[in-house]
Design a protein around this motif. Structure first.
Motif, PDB file in Angstrom:
ATOM      1  N   PRO A 295      -1.072  20.563  -2.023  1.00  0.00           N
ATOM      2  CA  PRO A 295      -0.102  20.525  -3.124  1.00  0.00           C
ATOM      3  C   PRO A 295       0.067  19.087  -3.599  1.00  0.00           C
ATOM      4  O   PRO A 295      -0.271  18.137  -2.879  1.00  0.00           O
ATOM      5  CB  PRO A 295       1.185  21.059  -2.489  1.00  0.00           C
ATOM      6  N   GLN A 296       0.582  18.924  -4.809  1.00  0.00           N
ATOM      7  CA  GLN A 296       0.765  17.575  -5.338  1.00  0.00           C
ATOM      8  C   GLN A 296       1.786  16.802  -4.510  1.00  0.00           C
ATOM      9  O   GLN A 296       2.824  17.338  -4.125  1.00  0.00           O
ATOM     10  CB  GLN A 296       1.230  17.622  -6.790  1.00  0.00           C
ATOM     11  N   THR A 297       1.469  15.552  -4.240  1.00  0.00           N
ATOM     12  CA  THR A 297       2.370  14.679  -3.497  1.00  0.00           C
ATOM     13  C   THR A 297       2.538  13.358  -4.244  1.00  0.00           C
ATOM     14  O   THR A 297       1.723  12.994  -5.095  1.00  0.00           O
ATOM     15  CB  THR A 297       1.835  14.379  -2.085  1.00  0.00           C
ATOM     16  N   LEU A 298       3.613  12.650  -3.898  1.00  0.00           N
ATOM     17  CA  LEU A 298       3.866  11.298  -4.396  1.00  0.00           C
ATOM     18  C   LEU A 298       3.790  10.373  -3.190  1.00  0.00           C
ATOM     19  O   LEU A 298       4.673  10.383  -2.328  1.00  0.00           O
ATOM     20  CB  LEU A 298       5.249  11.213  -5.047  1.00  0.00           C
ATOM     21  N   GLU A 299       2.739   9.588  -3.111  1.00  0.00           N
ATOM     22  CA  GLU A 299       2.527   8.718  -1.960  1.00  0.00           C
ATOM     23  C   GLU A 299       2.409   7.275  -2.417  1.00  0.00           C
ATOM     24  O   GLU A 299       1.647   6.980  -3.341  1.00  0.00           O
ATOM     25  CB  GLU A 299       1.251   9.108  -1.211  1.00  0.00           C
ATOM     26  N   VAL A 300       3.146   6.403  -1.766  1.00  0.00           N
ATOM     27  CA  VAL A 300       3.101   4.997  -2.152  1.00  0.00           C
ATOM     28  C   VAL A 300       2.786   4.124  -0.947  1.00  0.00           C
ATOM     29  O   VAL A 300       3.411   4.249   0.109  1.00  0.00           O
ATOM     30  CB  VAL A 300       4.435   4.550  -2.825  1.00  0.00           C
ATOM     31  N   HIS A 301       1.780   3.283  -1.097  1.00  0.00           N
ATOM     32  CA  HIS A 301       1.469   2.262  -0.094  1.00  0.00           C
ATOM     33  C   HIS A 301       2.171   0.986  -0.528  1.00  0.00           C
ATOM     34  O   HIS A 301       1.916   0.453  -1.610  1.00  0.00           O
ATOM     35  CB  HIS A 301      -0.045   2.026  -0.005  1.00  0.00           C
ATOM     36  N   ILE A 302       3.081   0.500   0.316  1.00  0.00           N
ATOM     37  CA  ILE A 302       3.890  -0.667  -0.021  1.00  0.00           C
ATOM     38  C   ILE A 302       3.252  -1.907   0.587  1.00  0.00           C
ATOM     39  O   ILE A 302       3.079  -1.994   1.819  1.00  0.00           O
ATOM     40  CB  ILE A 302       5.331  -0.502   0.492  1.00  0.00           C
ATOM     41  N   LEU A 303       2.891  -2.853  -0.248  1.00  0.00           N
ATOM     42  CA  LEU A 303       2.251  -4.071   0.221  1.00  0.00           C
ATOM     43  C   LEU A 303       3.238  -4.928   1.008  1.00  0.00           C
ATOM     44  O   LEU A 303       4.381  -5.121   0.589  1.00  0.00           O
ATOM     45  CB  LEU A 303       1.703  -4.880  -0.962  1.00  0.00           C
ATOM     46  N   ASP A 304       2.788  -5.405   2.153  1.00  0.00           N
ATOM     47  CA  ASP A 304       3.540  -6.375   2.957  1.00  0.00           C
ATOM     48  C   ASP A 304       4.857  -5.831   3.491  1.00  0.00           C
ATOM     49  O   ASP A 304       5.769  -6.613   3.808  1.00  0.00           O
ATOM     50  CB  ASP A 304       3.819  -7.658   2.148  1.00  0.00           C
ATOM     51  N   TYR A 305       4.990  -4.518   3.611  1.00  0.00           N
ATOM     52  CA  TYR A 305       6.220  -3.962   4.172  1.00  0.00           C
ATOM     53  C   TYR A 305       5.986  -3.560   5.617  1.00  0.00           C
ATOM     54  O   TYR A 305       4.984  -2.930   5.950  1.00  0.00           O
ATOM     55  CB  TYR A 305       6.702  -2.742   3.388  1.00  0.00           C
ATOM     56  N   GLU A 306       6.948  -3.913   6.476  1.00  0.00           N
ATOM     57  CA  GLU A 306       6.898  -3.510   7.874  1.00  0.00           C
ATOM     58  C   GLU A 306       8.218  -2.837   8.224  1.00  0.00           C
ATOM     59  O   GLU A 306       9.283  -3.336   7.922  1.00  0.00           O
ATOM     60  CB  GLU A 306       6.678  -4.727   8.785  1.00  0.00           C
ATOM     61  N   GLY A 307       8.138  -1.702   8.881  1.00  0.00           N
ATOM     62  CA  GLY A 307       9.354  -0.992   9.262  1.00  0.00           C
ATOM     63  C   GLY A 307       9.222   0.499   9.030  1.00  0.00           C
ATOM     64  O   GLY A 307       8.272   0.979   8.396  1.00  0.00           O
ATOM     65  N   ASP A 308      10.163   1.227   9.560  1.00  0.00           N
ATOM     66  CA  ASP A 308      10.179   2.683   9.468  1.00  0.00           C
ATOM     67  C   ASP A 308      10.966   3.100   8.224  1.00  0.00           C
ATOM     68  O   ASP A 308      12.134   2.753   8.072  1.00  0.00           O
ATOM     69  CB  ASP A 308      10.823   3.271  10.727  1.00  0.00           C
ATOM     70  N   LEU A 309      10.332   3.849   7.353  1.00  0.00           N
ATOM     71  CA  LEU A 309      10.970   4.269   6.106  1.00  0.00           C
ATOM     72  C   LEU A 309      11.433   5.716   6.128  1.00  0.00           C
ATOM     73  O   LEU A 309      12.119   6.155   5.199  1.00  0.00           O
ATOM     74  CB  LEU A 309      10.000   4.097   4.927  1.00  0.00           C
TER      75      LEU A 309
END
Length: 352
Positions: A295-309
């Motif tokens: 199914p369609q998803t919205l996925e974002v890779h965040i540059l230089d981010y560290e931590g649990d979202l």
């Protein structure tokens, strides 16, 4: 700005008002609202926006679902930036849908103190929306309300990429135009019409960790409002604001010249303190065809981010569409493309 909710009578100071859904609060809306504020100040009156808690068409056509540019919360926040004194949010009901334009104008005058009604050149209201501007003027004369019409906005040719503006007027922009642009993935052009980058806010939910396996972990976004419009499938350069650190993003009202949309300041300002909660990222909207049917998803890779979202709220603001979603022959080919996508996002970060 004071927000007034509910359909009951409220004692108001005499005001200059305009009425509409104002989805997106785009440049065309702001042109109208600037005139409302200016005319109100000159007349020594209050400036008011009359709007609705849901799109009237949702009530008139119960099987219709809108594609909204702004949630109610976002819309009110944007309206607060325009200098308007009051926003009256009416609960739109089937009974209200059946009101004639004249009866609606009587309600505005008697319950909300509307002395002057300013209307956009294409604005219509009332049951069936059949009246002309001349009809509104006549009703106004009968009940003691001045009705004025704003001039037609400048014409803009999307195909030619050219704009013709009449002196003192703004670009012709509509919510429908913005939706068409987003449906094409033209987020830069949409930002030009809106006056700020289009964004989606939602919670980060569990995914399948496909990106992690490629070295590009992603946050899977679930929009807070299922009615909020999702741009066309593809890969986008975005900026990401993370919950808990969120403040006002400077430059949400981007200055756009030609076809270029520059998000002014990926920096933020939180009560005078500098914040580092804005990150560049690359978002994929699609079904991940390389890995089968999804199914369609919205996925974002965040540059230089560290931590649990997980469980946190993030806001993704669209800067530029990088490419269409593609089905790759293997993971290695996809990873090579992701490296190229990241390089282009890094270039955009340097430019901005």
């Amino acid at each position: 700005m004071e927000i007034l909710e509910g359909n009951g009578k409220q004692v108001m100071k005499p005001c200059v008002a305009t009425i509409g859904m104002f989805d997106g609060v785009h440049k065309g809306h702001r042109f109208v609202l600037a005139h409302v504020c200016d005319y109100a100040r000159k007349q020594g009156l209050q400036a008011m926006v009359i709007t609705f808690d849901r799109h009237p068409r949702e009530v008139v056509q119960t099987d219709w679902r809108p594609l909204l540019l702004t949630t109610n919360e976002e819309r009110l926040r944007l309206l607060a930036e325009t200098g308007i004194d009051y926003v009256k949010v009416l609960h739109f009901t089937p009974e209200m849908a059946g009101m004639s334009a004249r009866d609606f104008m009587v309600m505005m005058k008697e319950q909300l103190g509307v002395k002057v009604l300013l209307m956009g050149y294409d604005n219509r209201f009332g049951h069936d929306r059949q009246e002309t501007f001349e009809d509104y003027v006549r009703y106004g004369e009968d009940i003691g309300m001045e009705v004025r019409q704003l001039p037609s906005l400048g014409r803009r040719s999307k195909v030619e990429g050219q704009r013709s503006e009449v002196e003192g007027q703004g670009p012709e922009v509509s919510s429908s135009m913005v939706r068409r642009l987003l449906a094409e993935g033209a987020v830069k052009e949409a930002a030009e019409c809106l006056g700020y980058p289009y964004s989606i806010t939602g919670k980060v939910v569990k995914g399948e960790h496909i990106g992690t396996g490629l070295g590009y972990p992603t946050a899977n976004l679930q929009s807070n409002d299922p009615r909020k419009m999702i741009p066309a499938p593809g890969v986008y350069a975005v900026s990401v604001t993370v919950e808990g650190q969120r403040s006002e993003v400077e430059g949400q009202r981007s200055e756009v010249k030609g076809q270029r949309s520059e998000v002014e300041g990926q920096r933020t300002k939180d009560k005078g303190q500098r914040s580092k909660d804005i990150y560049m990222g690359m978002m994929n909207i699609g079904t991940r065809p390389t890995f089968g049917v999804h199914p369609q998803t919205l996925e974002v890779h965040i540059l230089d981010y560290e931590g649990d979202l997980y469980g946190k709220e993030i806001t993704v603001s669209f800067i530029k569409r990088l490419r269409e979603e593609r089905c790759f022959d293997n993971k290695e080919e996809l990873k090579t493309q992701l490296e190229e996508d990241r390089r282009r996002v890094e270039e955009l970060r340097i430019e901005n």
